[in-house]
Design a protein around this motif. Sequence first.
Motif, PDB file in Angstrom:
ATOM      1  N   VAL A  49     121.748  93.836  30.805  1.00 24.13           N
ATOM      2  CA  VAL A  49     122.425  93.873  29.497  1.00 24.13           C
ATOM      3  C   VAL A  49     123.115  93.106  28.876  1.00 24.13           C
ATOM      4  O   VAL A  49     123.143  92.159  27.614  1.00 24.13           O
ATOM      5  N   HIS A  50     124.745  92.709  29.499  1.00 18.97           N
ATOM      6  CA  HIS A  50     125.703  91.751  29.570  1.00 18.97           C
ATOM      7  C   HIS A  50     125.350  90.374  28.650  1.00 18.97           C
ATOM      8  O   HIS A  50     124.965  90.149  28.324  1.00 18.97           O
ATOM      9  N   ALA A  51     124.854  89.979  29.707  1.00 14.15           N
ATOM     10  CA  ALA A  51     124.385  88.871  29.787  1.00 14.15           C
ATOM     11  C   ALA A  51     123.052  87.629  28.685  1.00 14.15           C
ATOM     12  O   ALA A  51     122.975  87.199  28.323  1.00 14.15           O
ATOM     13  N   PRO A  52     122.078  88.999  29.206  1.00 15.87           N
ATOM     14  CA  PRO A  52     120.886  88.268  28.043  1.00 15.87           C
ATOM     15  C   PRO A  52     121.727  89.057  26.767  1.00 15.87           C
ATOM     16  O   PRO A  52     121.439  88.245  25.806  1.00 15.87           O
ATOM     17  N   ALA A  53     122.158  90.064  26.512  1.00 17.57           N
ATOM     18  CA  ALA A  53     122.864  90.004  25.224  1.00 17.57           C
ATOM     19  C   ALA A  53     123.339  88.887  25.023  1.00 17.57           C
ATOM     20  O   ALA A  53     123.566  88.186  23.754  1.00 17.57           O
ATOM     21  N   LEU A  54     124.432  88.666  25.847  1.00 19.12           N
ATOM     22  CA  LEU A  54     124.953  87.338  24.885  1.00 19.12           C
ATOM     23  C   LEU A  54     124.719  85.646  25.326  1.00 19.12           C
ATOM     24  O   LEU A  54     124.711  85.352  24.121  1.00 19.12           O
ATOM     25  N   ALA A  55     123.837  85.271  25.976  1.00 22.54           N
ATOM     26  CA  ALA A  55     123.189  84.571  25.726  1.00 22.54           C
ATOM     27  C   ALA A  55     121.865  84.285  24.810  1.00 22.54           C
ATOM     28  O   ALA A  55     121.820  83.456  23.970  1.00 22.54           O
ATOM     29  N   ASP A  56     121.591  85.760  24.187  1.00 18.94           N
ATOM     30  CA  ASP A  56     120.088  85.536  22.713  1.00 18.94           C
ATOM     31  C   ASP A  56     121.281  85.668  21.421  1.00 18.94           C
ATOM     32  O   ASP A  56     120.416  85.032  20.898  1.00 18.94           O
ATOM     33  N   HIS A  57     122.415  85.876  21.789  1.00 20.31           N
ATOM     34  CA  HIS A  57     123.396  85.928  20.227  1.00 20.31           C
ATOM     35  C   HIS A  57     123.248  85.094  19.365  1.00 20.31           C
ATOM     36  O   HIS A  57     123.924  84.060  20.125  1.00 20.31           O
ATOM     37  N   PRO A  58     122.777  84.339  18.398  1.00 21.85           N
ATOM     38  CA  PRO A  58     122.719  83.200  17.444  1.00 21.85           C
ATOM     39  C   PRO A  58     123.987  83.601  17.141  1.00 21.85           C
ATOM     40  O   PRO A  58     124.430  82.128  16.754  1.00 21.85           O
ATOM     41  N   GLU A  59     125.365  83.908  17.417  1.00 20.23           N
ATOM     42  CA  GLU A  59     127.047  83.409  16.726  1.00 20.23           C
ATOM     43  C   GLU A  59     127.488  83.640  18.222  1.00 20.23           C
ATOM     44  O   GLU A  59     128.911  83.402  17.542  1.00 20.23           O
ATOM     45  N   VAL A  60     127.055  83.709  19.002  1.00 21.83           N
ATOM     46  CA  VAL A  60     127.798  83.322  20.355  1.00 21.83           C
ATOM     47  C   VAL A  60     126.982  82.044  20.762  1.00 21.83           C
ATOM     48  O   VAL A  60     126.394  81.843  20.937  1.00 21.83           O
ATOM     49  N   ARG A  61     127.988  81.783  21.618  1.00 21.55           N
ATOM     50  CA  ARG A  61     127.913  80.460  22.963  1.00 21.55           C
ATOM     51  C   ARG A  61     128.609  81.635  24.356  1.00 21.55           C
ATOM     52  O   ARG A  61     129.692  81.690  24.669  1.00 21.55           O
ATOM     53  N   PHE A  62     127.123  81.642  24.826  1.00 20.63           N
ATOM     54  CA  PHE A  62     127.256  82.024  26.661  1.00 20.63           C
ATOM     55  C   PHE A  62     127.965  80.926  27.245  1.00 20.63           C
ATOM     56  O   PHE A  62     127.742  80.130  27.661  1.00 20.63           O
ATOM     57  N   ALA A  63     129.845  81.118  27.357  1.00 21.28           N
ATOM     58  CA  ALA A  63     130.519  79.909  27.717  1.00 21.28           C
ATOM     59  C   ALA A  63     131.057  79.890  29.549  1.00 21.28           C
ATOM     60  O   ALA A  63     130.875  79.063  30.184  1.00 21.28           O
ATOM     61  N   GLY A  64     130.059  81.441  30.346  1.00 22.05           N
ATOM     62  CA  GLY A  64     130.777  80.967  31.471  1.00 22.05           C
ATOM     63  C   GLY A  64     130.654  82.227  32.014  1.00 22.05           C
ATOM     64  O   GLY A  64     130.589  83.414  31.740  1.00 22.05           O
ATOM     65  N   VAL A  65     130.075  82.350  33.229  1.00 26.36           N
ATOM     66  CA  VAL A  65     130.433  83.279  34.060  1.00 26.36           C
ATOM     67  C   VAL A  65     131.391  83.504  35.438  1.00 26.36           C
ATOM     68  O   VAL A  65     131.395  82.418  35.790  1.00 26.36           O
ATOM     69  N   TRP A  66     132.019  84.583  35.526  1.00 27.01           N
ATOM     70  CA  TRP A  66     132.949  84.747  36.908  1.00 27.01           C
ATOM     71  C   TRP A  66     132.625  86.082  37.929  1.00 27.01           C
ATOM     72  O   TRP A  66     132.797  87.047  37.105  1.00 27.01           O
ATOM     73  N   GLY A  67     132.541  85.961  38.647  1.00 27.97           N
ATOM     74  CA  GLY A  67     131.760  87.443  39.246  1.00 27.97           C
ATOM     75  C   GLY A  67     133.245  87.263  40.631  1.00 27.97           C
ATOM     76  O   GLY A  67     133.300  86.130  41.414  1.00 27.97           O
ATOM     77  N   ARG A  68     133.121  88.422  41.367  1.00 28.89           N
ATOM     78  CA  ARG A  68     134.001  88.783  42.886  1.00 28.89           C
ATOM     79  C   ARG A  68     133.364  88.461  43.888  1.00 28.89           C
ATOM     80  O   ARG A  68     133.566  87.752  44.739  1.00 28.89           O
ATOM     81  N   ARG A  69     131.787  87.677  43.647  1.00 31.56           N
ATOM     82  CA  ARG A  69     130.884  87.078  44.439  1.00 31.56           C
ATOM     83  C   ARG A  69     130.239  85.776  43.446  1.00 31.56           C
ATOM     84  O   ARG A  69     129.640  85.538  43.553  1.00 31.56           O
ATOM     85  N   ARG A  70     131.006  84.090  44.428  1.00 37.15           N
ATOM     86  CA  ARG A  70     130.759  83.204  43.585  1.00 37.15           C
ATOM     87  C   ARG A  70     129.493  83.114  43.227  1.00 37.15           C
ATOM     88  O   ARG A  70     128.657  82.913  42.403  1.00 37.15           O
ATOM     89  N   GLU A  71     128.306  83.365  44.662  1.00 35.89           N
ATOM     90  CA  GLU A  71     126.984  82.829  44.356  1.00 35.89           C
ATOM     91  C   GLU A  71     126.485  83.908  43.743  1.00 35.89           C
ATOM     92  O   GLU A  71     125.448  83.748  43.929  1.00 35.89           O
ATOM     93  N   ALA A  72     126.765  85.017  43.891  1.00 36.46           N
ATOM     94  CA  ALA A  72     126.219  85.943  42.581  1.00 36.46           C
ATOM     95  C   ALA A  72     126.401  85.429  41.292  1.00 36.46           C
ATOM     96  O   ALA A  72     125.609  85.491  40.443  1.00 36.46           O
ATOM     97  N   ALA A  73     127.573  85.219  41.037  1.00 36.15           N
ATOM     98  CA  ALA A  73     127.963  85.017  39.541  1.00 36.15           C
ATOM     99  C   ALA A  73     127.326  82.975  39.232  1.00 36.15           C
ATOM    100  O   ALA A  73     127.179  83.212  38.337  1.00 36.15           O
ATOM    101  N   ALA A  74     127.115  82.742  40.273  1.00 39.11           N
ATOM    102  CA  ALA A  74     126.411  80.814  40.112  1.00 39.11           C
ATOM    103  C   ALA A  74     125.029  81.257  39.748  1.00 39.11           C
ATOM    104  O   ALA A  74     124.471  80.536  39.057  1.00 39.11           O
ATOM    105  N   ALA A  75     124.216  82.590  40.500  1.00 43.21           N
ATOM    106  CA  ALA A  75     123.006  82.950  40.309  1.00 43.21           C
ATOM    107  C   ALA A  75     122.822  83.372  38.290  1.00 43.21           C
ATOM    108  O   ALA A  75     121.485  82.833  37.902  1.00 43.21           O
ATOM    109  N   LEU A  76     123.145  84.034  38.523  1.00 42.73           N
ATOM    110  CA  LEU A  76     123.637  84.695  36.895  1.00 42.73           C
ATOM    111  C   LEU A  76     123.804  83.434  36.148  1.00 42.73           C
ATOM    112  O   LEU A  76     123.042  83.725  35.015  1.00 42.73           O
ATOM    113  N   ALA A  77     124.985  82.601  35.988  1.00 46.00           N
ATOM    114  CA  ALA A  77     125.319  81.293  35.512  1.00 46.00           C
ATOM    115  C   ALA A  77     123.647  81.006  34.807  1.00 46.00           C
ATOM    116  O   ALA A  77     123.740  80.106  34.399  1.00 46.00           O
ATOM    117  N   ASP A  78     123.111  80.489  36.112  1.00 47.78           N
ATOM    118  CA  ASP A  78     121.881  79.105  36.149  1.00 47.78           C
ATOM    119  C   ASP A  78     120.564  80.296  35.783  1.00 47.78           C
ATOM    120  O   ASP A  78     120.480  79.735  34.889  1.00 47.78           O
TER     121      ASP A  78
END
Length: 315
Positions: free
Chosen positions: A15-44
Amino acid sequence: MRIGLLGTGPWAQRVHAPALADHPEVRFAGVWGRRREAAAALADAHGTAVFDTPEALFAAVDAVAIALPPDVQAPLAIRAAEAGRHLLLDKPVALAPEEAAELLAAAERAAVVGRVFFTLRHHPTIADWIAEQAATGGWFTAHARWLGAVFTSDSPYAASPWRRAKGALWDVGPHLLSVLLPALGEVERLTAVGGAADTVHLVLRHAGGATSSAELSLSAPPAAAEVSLELRGTAGVTRLPDFPAGPRVAFGRAIDELLAEAAGAGAGAGAAGAGTGSGGAGLPPCDLAFGLRVVRLLALAEESLRTGRTVVVAD
């Protein structure tokens, strides 16, 4: 607006990541997560940056969206507000009224906008229906069922520790309250009775004398799962319409609301506890003050479950 995401679980991914990435008035500026590898995968997956600390993300954004358990969300949201960042939070905003009140106070001190995502209130069809019922009035009773099969199926949320600990009352209870409060008014008294597994039965008396009842569960057999709500009053009977569009569409509307309110706050109007409505015209906003009211009611329902008594809701 530059918006960063805190959280990498199924809700963040779907929900959150794709909606932020698709919104025309938003720059999806980054991800932080408690597991860095999961955050990196979602950011990529969405072509954005990964951050090693929440503070590093706060420094690079104008607002944060949070898709984390409520007991993790609240302290991080307070830190984000203190850093001057607008907030787009998930329900419930916290698991204790005191922490929800602290969050509201922090946002007000920092003069940042705080909005809470309620799937039903931000779904375009449902929001318009709620607004219509609130304007119609004359409802004397309501009955709702949110009988989910999260714990009896292969749901990606079945392993969620906070859902296992708090059950349907805290997970789907906020959704029903987000509909019942604008339609029937504030709750004056409530009674909660436990059923099988995490099932809870609620009876609410609203200001003006209307009553409502609800059955909540995440442990229903899949064949018995149901989401329904009906209102009865002088206008007859009306039922919650179907909502085929998924939560990503609703979250996009929540982003729209945050953007509009932040623009107003920049012009000197609006803040954490005031401003424009959510979805349907005329509805009060799903702001941090509303989030606090919901948490207080859930905590009182928990008290009623524990004591077996009807609880009077203080002003």
